[in-house]
Design an enzyme around this catalytic site. Sequence first.
Site, PDB file in Angstrom:
ATOM      1  N   GLN A   9       4.556  -6.114   9.482  1.00 41.03           N
ATOM      2  CA  GLN A   9       4.293  -7.553   9.446  1.00 41.03           C
ATOM      3  C   GLN A   9       5.341  -8.331  10.234  1.00 41.03           C
ATOM      4  O   GLN A   9       6.521  -7.999  10.208  1.00 41.03           O
ATOM      5  CB  GLN A   9       4.314  -8.026   7.986  1.00 41.03           C
ATOM      6  CG  GLN A   9       3.352  -9.157   7.731  1.00 41.03           C
ATOM      7  CD  GLN A   9       2.988  -9.273   6.251  1.00 41.03           C
ATOM      8  OE1 GLN A   9       2.765  -8.275   5.593  1.00 41.03           O
ATOM      9  NE2 GLN A   9       2.917 -10.474   5.742  1.00 41.03           N
ATOM     10  N   SER A  88       6.895  -0.110   7.195  1.00 41.77           N
ATOM     11  CA  SER A  88       6.135  -0.759   6.116  1.00 41.77           C
ATOM     12  C   SER A  88       4.631  -0.605   6.366  1.00 41.77           C
ATOM     13  O   SER A  88       4.110   0.501   6.364  1.00 41.77           O
ATOM     14  CB  SER A  88       6.570  -2.222   5.975  1.00 41.77           C
ATOM     15  OG  SER A  88       5.999  -2.807   4.839  1.00 41.77           O
ATOM     16  N   LEU A  89       3.918  -1.707   6.614  1.00 42.02           N
ATOM     17  CA  LEU A  89       2.486  -1.651   6.924  1.00 42.02           C
ATOM     18  C   LEU A  89       2.208  -0.648   8.051  1.00 42.02           C
ATOM     19  O   LEU A  89       1.185   0.047   8.056  1.00 42.02           O
ATOM     20  CB  LEU A  89       2.026  -3.048   7.356  1.00 42.02           C
ATOM     21  CG  LEU A  89       0.803  -3.112   8.273  1.00 42.02           C
ATOM     22  CD1 LEU A  89      -0.441  -2.861   7.473  1.00 42.02           C
ATOM     23  CD2 LEU A  89       0.731  -4.425   9.003  1.00 42.02           C
ATOM     24  N   ARG A 113      -4.314  -3.578   0.343  1.00 41.02           N
ATOM     25  CA  ARG A 113      -2.848  -3.703   0.236  1.00 41.02           C
ATOM     26  C   ARG A 113      -2.443  -5.167   0.423  1.00 41.02           C
ATOM     27  O   ARG A 113      -1.654  -5.720  -0.342  1.00 41.02           O
ATOM     28  CB  ARG A 113      -2.212  -2.820   1.325  1.00 41.02           C
ATOM     29  CG  ARG A 113      -0.682  -2.829   1.372  1.00 41.02           C
ATOM     30  CD  ARG A 113      -0.239  -2.013   2.588  1.00 41.02           C
ATOM     31  NE  ARG A 113       1.188  -1.707   2.597  1.00 41.02           N
ATOM     32  CZ  ARG A 113       2.106  -2.466   3.155  1.00 41.02           C
ATOM     33  NH1 ARG A 113       1.783  -3.588   3.748  1.00 41.02           N
ATOM     34  NH2 ARG A 113       3.389  -2.107   3.120  1.00 41.02           N
ATOM     35  N   HIS A 195       8.586  -4.818  -1.203  1.00 41.87           N
ATOM     36  CA  HIS A 195       9.479  -3.653  -1.387  1.00 41.87           C
ATOM     37  C   HIS A 195      10.526  -3.896  -2.482  1.00 41.87           C
ATOM     38  O   HIS A 195      11.699  -3.605  -2.315  1.00 41.87           O
ATOM     39  CB  HIS A 195      10.131  -3.262  -0.055  1.00 41.87           C
ATOM     40  CG  HIS A 195       9.119  -2.997   1.008  1.00 41.87           C
ATOM     41  ND1 HIS A 195       8.275  -1.903   0.976  1.00 41.87           N
ATOM     42  CD2 HIS A 195       8.757  -3.718   2.105  1.00 41.87           C
ATOM     43  CE1 HIS A 195       7.452  -1.961   2.020  1.00 41.87           C
ATOM     44  NE2 HIS A 195       7.724  -3.046   2.706  1.00 41.87           N
ATOM     45  N   GLN A 244       5.728   3.087  -1.703  1.00 40.60           N
ATOM     46  CA  GLN A 244       6.348   2.274  -0.651  1.00 40.60           C
ATOM     47  C   GLN A 244       6.411   0.783  -1.016  1.00 40.60           C
ATOM     48  O   GLN A 244       7.344   0.090  -0.643  1.00 40.60           O
ATOM     49  CB  GLN A 244       5.545   2.466   0.642  1.00 40.60           C
ATOM     50  CG  GLN A 244       6.247   1.910   1.865  1.00 40.60           C
ATOM     51  CD  GLN A 244       5.254   1.309   2.841  1.00 40.60           C
ATOM     52  OE1 GLN A 244       4.590   0.331   2.536  1.00 40.60           O
ATOM     53  NE2 GLN A 244       5.151   1.913   4.000  1.00 40.60           N
TER      54      GLN A 244
END
Length: 295
Positions: A9, A88-89, A113, A195, A244
């Site tokens: 992101q 991440s993503l 998500r 996170h 995650q």
Amino acid sequence: MKAYVFPGQGAQFTGMGKDLYDTYPAAKELFLKADEILGFEISKIMFEGTAEELKETKVTQPAIFIHSVVLAKMMGDDFAPDMVAGHSLGELSALTAAGALTFEDGLKIVSKRALAMQAACEHQASTMAAIIGMADEDVEKVCKDVEGVVVAANYNCPGQLVISGAIPAVEKACEILKEKGAKRALILPVGGAFHSPLMEPAREELAKAIESTEFNKPMCPIYQNVSTFAVENTDDIKTNLIYQLTAPVKWTQSIQEMIKDGATEFIEVGPGKALQGLIKKIDRSTTVSQGSVAE
């Protein structure tokens, strides 16, 4: 050895993916399929939307995933990774590009998500902050000592760590870190504490989607944010993906592990060049470049 990395992101921009849509019929087909799966014209927002529209979580995450995966697919035989990772993503983009997920399944998980994270953000006011110019262990210690929820969330590169948690706790940690010599402690314009333990409701929601989806063995090892080392077993991949959301993104450690395992060239696939900059800060001897389609 070639490592392909996928952004998370923040990499979005107006016009993203339009060149692929206009040039390759197979890419256009995937963009139209994405519109159909999501139930709205995400391609139109990607190509013409304002920065504000692109910043909406339900748009941002699928948009970056679509751009990254479509680009990898259009690279054809030029997409030949010895290993992959995603920030991440970006981990879902990496898994899809490496064949562990179909485009459709990957996009459905990304959409779930995004919506689950959005709902968790609305449940409790929370935020993130970038801490610049301080050793990771010093930041971790301050977070541990502050009252309330505040944790290390993104280990981006040495001297750049993002913290995440409840607003008062993050603000307090920033105050203390500045006093202790951090060059900057900057609250980020994000919707919530990604996170961190505050993402637990989203993690539970995402777990259902991941557990009910079929994963294949990827074409090469993936270095996941949670574990940092090479993974190919689908059960381990699923477990790491689920955790995650509440665990830190160990990007620095993942890149160091990839280099240790032989990676010499890192190719960023997707919008922006943020990961190339981070990788150079982690190890100056690496070669970094932008993934593109051969003419």
